[in-house]
Write a protein that holds these residues in place. Sequence first.
Motif, short mmCIF file in Angstrom:
data_model
loop_
_atom_site.label_atom_id
_atom_site.label_comp_id
_atom_site.label_asym_id
_atom_site.label_seq_id
_atom_site.Cartn_x
_atom_site.Cartn_y
_atom_site.Cartn_z
N VAL A 132 0.84 -1.20 0.00
CA VAL A 132 0.00 0.00 0.00
C VAL A 132 0.87 1.25 0.00
N ARG A 133 1.95 1.21 0.77
CA ARG A 133 2.85 2.36 0.81
C ARG A 133 3.50 2.60 -0.56
N LYS A 134 3.95 1.54 -1.22
CA LYS A 134 4.55 1.69 -2.55
C LYS A 134 3.53 2.23 -3.55
N PHE A 135 2.29 1.74 -3.45
CA PHE A 135 1.26 2.23 -4.35
C PHE A 135 0.97 3.71 -4.10
N PHE A 136 0.91 4.11 -2.83
CA PHE A 136 0.64 5.50 -2.48
C PHE A 136 1.76 6.41 -2.97
N ILE A 137 3.00 6.00 -2.78
CA ILE A 137 4.14 6.81 -3.22
C ILE A 137 4.16 6.92 -4.74
N ALA A 138 3.91 5.81 -5.43
CA ALA A 138 3.88 5.85 -6.90
C ALA A 138 2.75 6.74 -7.39
N SER A 139 1.60 6.68 -6.73
CA SER A 139 0.47 7.53 -7.12
C SER A 139 0.80 9.00 -6.91
N MET A 140 1.47 9.30 -5.82
CA MET A 140 1.86 10.70 -5.58
C MET A 140 2.82 11.19 -6.67
N PHE A 141 3.80 10.38 -7.03
CA PHE A 141 4.73 10.78 -8.08
C PHE A 141 4.05 10.88 -9.44
N MET A 142 3.03 10.06 -9.66
CA MET A 142 2.31 10.14 -10.94
C MET A 142 1.55 11.46 -11.06
N TRP A 143 1.23 12.09 -9.96
CA TRP A 143 0.59 13.41 -9.99
C TRP A 143 1.62 14.52 -9.92
N MET A 144 2.61 14.38 -9.07
CA MET A 144 3.55 15.48 -8.83
C MET A 144 4.53 15.71 -9.98
N ALA A 145 5.03 14.65 -10.58
CA ALA A 145 6.05 14.80 -11.63
C ALA A 145 5.52 15.58 -12.83
N PRO A 146 4.38 15.22 -13.41
CA PRO A 146 3.91 16.00 -14.57
C PRO A 146 3.53 17.43 -14.21
N VAL A 147 2.93 17.62 -13.04
CA VAL A 147 2.55 18.99 -12.64
C VAL A 147 3.81 19.84 -12.44
N ALA A 148 4.84 19.26 -11.83
CA ALA A 148 6.09 20.00 -11.64
C ALA A 148 6.75 20.33 -12.97
N ILE A 149 6.70 19.41 -13.91
CA ILE A 149 7.29 19.66 -15.23
C ILE A 149 6.53 20.76 -15.95
N LEU A 150 5.22 20.69 -15.95
CA LEU A 150 4.42 21.73 -16.61
C LEU A 150 4.60 23.08 -15.93
N TYR A 151 4.63 23.10 -14.61
CA TYR A 151 4.84 24.34 -13.86
C TYR A 151 6.22 24.92 -14.16
N GLY A 152 7.23 24.05 -14.18
CA GLY A 152 8.58 24.50 -14.47
C GLY A 152 8.72 25.09 -15.86
N PHE A 153 8.08 24.49 -16.83
CA PHE A 153 8.14 25.01 -18.19
C PHE A 153 7.40 26.34 -18.30
N ASN A 154 6.27 26.47 -17.61
CA ASN A 154 5.49 27.71 -17.70
C ASN A 154 6.15 28.87 -16.95
N HIS A 155 6.99 28.58 -15.96
CA HIS A 155 7.63 29.64 -15.19
C HIS A 155 9.13 29.75 -15.47
N ASN A 156 9.57 29.20 -16.59
CA ASN A 156 10.96 29.31 -17.07
C ASN A 156 11.98 28.86 -16.04
N TRP A 157 11.75 27.73 -15.40
CA TRP A 157 12.71 27.17 -14.46
C TRP A 157 13.85 26.46 -15.18
N PHE A 158 13.62 26.06 -16.40
CA PHE A 158 14.62 25.32 -17.16
C PHE A 158 15.35 26.28 -18.09
N PRO A 159 16.68 26.40 -17.95
CA PRO A 159 17.42 27.38 -18.76
C PRO A 159 17.47 26.97 -20.24
N GLY A 160 17.49 27.98 -21.08
CA GLY A 160 17.63 27.76 -22.51
C GLY A 160 16.33 27.52 -23.24
N LEU A 161 15.23 27.52 -22.55
CA LEU A 161 13.95 27.26 -23.20
C LEU A 161 13.17 28.53 -23.53
#
Length: 107
Positions: free
Chosen positions: A5-34
Amino acid sequence: MTGVVRKFFIASMFMWMAPVAILYGFNHNWFPGLSDLSPYSLTLLSGFLAVISVNIVIAFYIYMAMKEPSHQHEPDPSFLAEAKASVSRPISSGDDDKSSQSSKKEE
């Protein structure tokens, strides 16, 4: 069981957090050169990387599930006894059962 259950919960959290962080980072110019990319290209790249990140998390979760030892998982003895009894139980072939099921479906 709590480890699964703990592994499933952690994987579920990363499945939500990783794409949101990537989209947020791209929209707020966190990644240089873009900043030189057009908005269309930036949207396509961020969406593509967000989808790839979810697939990486899923693959990692599958890898962790396959790595678990299989000898730890023992079925419940009462469940096994009930399953064996239900398999060896004869099936009734009466027409009464079929007619009652068809009348229930019509209602």
